[in-house]
Design a protein around this motif. Structure first.
Motif, PDB file in Angstrom:
ATOM      1  N   TRP A 248       5.610   4.705  -4.836  1.00 49.41           N
ATOM      2  CA  TRP A 248       4.437   4.317  -5.615  1.00 49.41           C
ATOM      3  C   TRP A 248       3.532   3.393  -4.812  1.00 49.41           C
ATOM      4  O   TRP A 248       4.006   2.563  -4.028  1.00 49.41           O
ATOM      5  N   LYS A 249       2.209   3.561  -4.977  1.00 50.15           N
ATOM      6  CA  LYS A 249       1.238   2.848  -4.145  1.00 50.15           C
ATOM      7  C   LYS A 249       1.298   1.326  -4.301  1.00 50.15           C
ATOM      8  O   LYS A 249       1.014   0.589  -3.354  1.00 50.15           O
ATOM      9  N   GLN A 250       1.676   0.854  -5.486  1.00 47.40           N
ATOM     10  CA  GLN A 250       1.809  -0.594  -5.685  1.00 47.40           C
ATOM     11  C   GLN A 250       3.235  -1.022  -5.333  1.00 47.40           C
ATOM     12  O   GLN A 250       4.192  -0.708  -6.032  1.00 47.40           O
ATOM     13  N   GLU A 251       3.352  -1.749  -4.250  1.00 48.88           N
ATOM     14  CA  GLU A 251       4.678  -2.098  -3.741  1.00 48.88           C
ATOM     15  C   GLU A 251       5.492  -2.903  -4.757  1.00 48.88           C
ATOM     16  O   GLU A 251       6.710  -2.730  -4.853  1.00 48.88           O
ATOM     17  N   ASP A 252       4.817  -3.779  -5.511  1.00 49.44           N
ATOM     18  CA  ASP A 252       5.559  -4.648  -6.427  1.00 49.44           C
ATOM     19  C   ASP A 252       6.125  -3.882  -7.629  1.00 49.44           C
ATOM     20  O   ASP A 252       6.936  -4.420  -8.388  1.00 49.44           O
ATOM     21  N   LEU A 253       5.701  -2.607  -7.802  1.00 49.91           N
ATOM     22  CA  LEU A 253       6.218  -1.811  -8.915  1.00 49.91           C
ATOM     23  C   LEU A 253       7.272  -0.780  -8.485  1.00 49.91           C
ATOM     24  O   LEU A 253       7.894  -0.144  -9.327  1.00 49.91           O
ATOM     25  N   ARG A 254       7.454  -0.646  -7.175  1.00 50.76           N
ATOM     26  CA  ARG A 254       8.400   0.352  -6.699  1.00 50.76           C
ATOM     27  C   ARG A 254       9.817   0.037  -7.192  1.00 50.76           C
ATOM     28  O   ARG A 254      10.326  -1.064  -6.986  1.00 50.76           O
TER      29      ARG A 254
ATOM     30  N   SER B 203      -1.325  -3.262 -14.899  1.00 51.74           N
ATOM     31  CA  SER B 203      -1.888  -2.170 -14.098  1.00 51.74           C
ATOM     32  C   SER B 203      -1.486  -0.798 -14.629  1.00 51.74           C
ATOM     33  O   SER B 203      -2.075   0.220 -14.247  1.00 51.74           O
ATOM     34  N   ALA B 204      -0.457  -0.745 -15.504  1.00 47.50           N
ATOM     35  CA  ALA B 204      -0.013   0.527 -16.066  1.00 47.50           C
ATOM     36  C   ALA B 204      -0.565   0.744 -17.468  1.00 47.50           C
ATOM     37  O   ALA B 204      -0.232   1.726 -18.128  1.00 47.50           O
TER      38      ALA B 204
ATOM     39  N   ILE C  40       3.052  -4.821 -18.080  1.00 50.47           N
ATOM     40  CA  ILE C  40       2.597  -4.364 -16.751  1.00 50.47           C
ATOM     41  C   ILE C  40       1.129  -3.977 -16.890  1.00 50.47           C
ATOM     42  O   ILE C  40       0.802  -2.830 -17.227  1.00 50.47           O
TER      43      ILE C  40
END
Length: 505
Positions: free
Chosen positions: A296-302, A253-254, A251
């Motif tokens: 969480w602000k990133q929808e694809d990580l929710r 972005s993390a 991931i």
């Protein structure tokens, strides 16, 4: 450079301000509304009802657009023709005749060319009669929206066969605002969401802590693990948790290397992340599962299940001076006690909080207004508003980062502007509806602006332009200041009468 940013290219369209074959002089003719000369008599009738002179003077079109049909009598056309002949007589250099002297009309027309005389005559007719035609929508027509829709060859044909002229004019007019429900703006119920970050007490405490921390020094932790108050340098990586481990994906972005993590800002990163690494020591690695929250602000990580790995590269603690009166002046210049520091910071953030609340309230009111009105927005008004927004955005970009001429040209291109207008259609439409709603309320409620206030604000705005060596149009500046003051007056009027509820999120 800044001036160029505002001179955005016009959209191309099937119909221009004037037909492309019209002589150049006519293309410079102002479309502003004015009274016509006494000799410029013409009949204005609905374009779809030329035979009925008793009908209303205009034919309303969709999107607040009006079409006018103008019939110019032969007498006016002949007078324009004589004027054109006189002008050509003054300027034409006809072989065998002294400049400015009378030349037989047949010889003059032959020298200049019949087509050129005809075009110049039609130009003269239009210049004389268009202001009179526009008088029927005086006060309602939108600037620069006037277009002669009749093709030039058609006008040439009519003039050649009848020695009179007919042409159609399309103009956008100020749209009518329809309130749903009627007068609903008088009883607004507004819910305003306030970010807890602007709470004055909380903000003042955070600022005091930030200033206190700035006076301290970071020292290496050698004998214990991470605890609240420390600063850690971390390498962070994460992978998705899958039933088939080979299907796990990183991931990006993390992930982060050399991330400086202040434990006092733990709530600004992943929720519960701090709890998972408390106790980690310098040189130690911790691995733990984590489920991204649904908010969480990133929808694809929710809701994604992940395995985090954290390497602690360095660990520091803060060596802070005692928070007492002896360091008050260092925390805030001019203060002699910590209590004075706290009070000064609190007053500062109370002002910030009030300004933020007022802005949030105004935004909530404007958001409510555009939902309460129905408006047919004319294309010219949409484009003008969109270009203003885009121009302001370009100026902001230019202020934040120096653009090359090539970058600026690309951002100012017709394609870039067109894409902006298309992508921001909903936003632009809402802003126009808000502005029209505010203007309608100002008129309905007979609100007034003090002349002295207007003059003062105009002077301030002009001084601002001069201080930055920017060109300005004083009339346009006054219009813009007038709009801003009217908007402020309306919002003040609405706030006083609205039922406003504040909630903190």
């Amino acid at each position: 450079m800044e001036t160029a940013l505002l001179q955005l290219p016009k959209h191309s369209s099937n119909s221009t301000l004037f037909p492309s074959r019209l002589p150049h002089l006519l293309c410079r003719f102002s479309t502003s509304i004015s009274s016509s000369p006494s000799s410029a008599h013409c009949l204005i009738v609905p374009a779809n009802s030329l035979a009925d002179p008793t009908s209303p003077p205009s034919d309303a079109k969709p999107n607040s657009r009006v079409r006018l049909s103008v019939e110019v009598p032969a007498a006016v056309c002949d007078d324009c023709y004589r004027t054109v002949i006189k002008e050509f007589t003054k300027r034409a250099k006809v072989p065998g005749f002294r400049p400015g002297k009378n030349v037989p009309e047949s010889i003059l027309v032959s020298h200049v060319g019949k087509d050129n005389v005809k075009k110049a005559t039609i130009e003269s007719i239009l210049k004389r009669t268009l202001p009179h035609a526009m008088s029927s929508v005086s006060g309602r027509a939108l600037e620069d929206s006037v277009r002669i829709s009749t093709k030039f060859p058609e006008m040439e044909s009519t003039y050649s066969s009848m020695k009179s002229l007919r042409y159609d004019v399309i103009v956008d007019v100020i749209p009518e605002v329809k309130w749903i429900p009627e007068d609903g703006y008088k009883n607004l119920k507004i819910v305003v969401e306030i970010d807890k970050e602007i709470d004055a007490q909380t903000a003042a405490e955070q600022e005091l802590r930030r200033r206190h921390k700035a006076l301290g020094a970071l020292k290496i932790v050698t004998d214990r693990g991470l605890q609240v108050g420390d600063v850690a340098i971390l390498d962070i990586s994460a992978k998705t948790i899958e039933q088939d481990e080979s299907a796990a994906q990183s991931i990006p972005s993390a992930e982060s290397k050399g991330f400086q993590f202040d434990t006092e800002d733990g709530d600004k990163v992943l929720p519960d992340f701090l709890d998972s690494i408390i106790g980690i020591k310098r040189g130690e690695t911790k691995s733990f599962p984590y489920v991204f929250p649904d908010s969480w602000k990133q929808e694809d990580l929710r809701g994604v299940r992940a395995q985090f790995t954290v390497d602690c590269k360095e660990l520091f603690y803060r060596d802070l001076p005692e928070l007492n009166d002896s360091i008050a002046d260092k925390i805030l210049s001019g203060c002699s006690t910590i209590e004075e520091v706290k009070e000064t910071l609190l007053q500062k953030f109370l002002e910030v909080e009030q300004t933020a609340k007022e802005q949030a309230t105004d935004n909530a009111i404007l958001d409510q207004l555009h939902k309460m009105v129905e408006v047919d927005i004319p294309p010219s008004l949409f484009e003008e508003q969109g270009r203003q927004l885009y121009g302001a955005q370009l100026l902001q970009i230019q202020a934040n980062m120096k653009l090359s001429e090539q970058q600026l040209a690309s951002l100012s291109s017709p394609k870039a502007v067109r894409e902006y207008l298309e992508n921001q259609k909903e936003n632009i439409t809402n802003i126009i509806k808000q502005n029209l709603a505010v203007g309608d309320i100002f008129k309905r409620e007979n609100l007034q602006i003090l002349t002295d206030e207007l003059v003062k604000e105009v002077e301030n705005s002009i001084s601002e332009f001069k201080s930055h060596n920017q060109e300005y149009d004083e009339g346009r500046v006054q219009e813009q200041v007038q709009e801003v003051l009217e908007g402020a007056k309306v919002l003040e009027w609405l706030r006083e009468r609205a039922d406003i509820q504040y909630i903190t999120n």
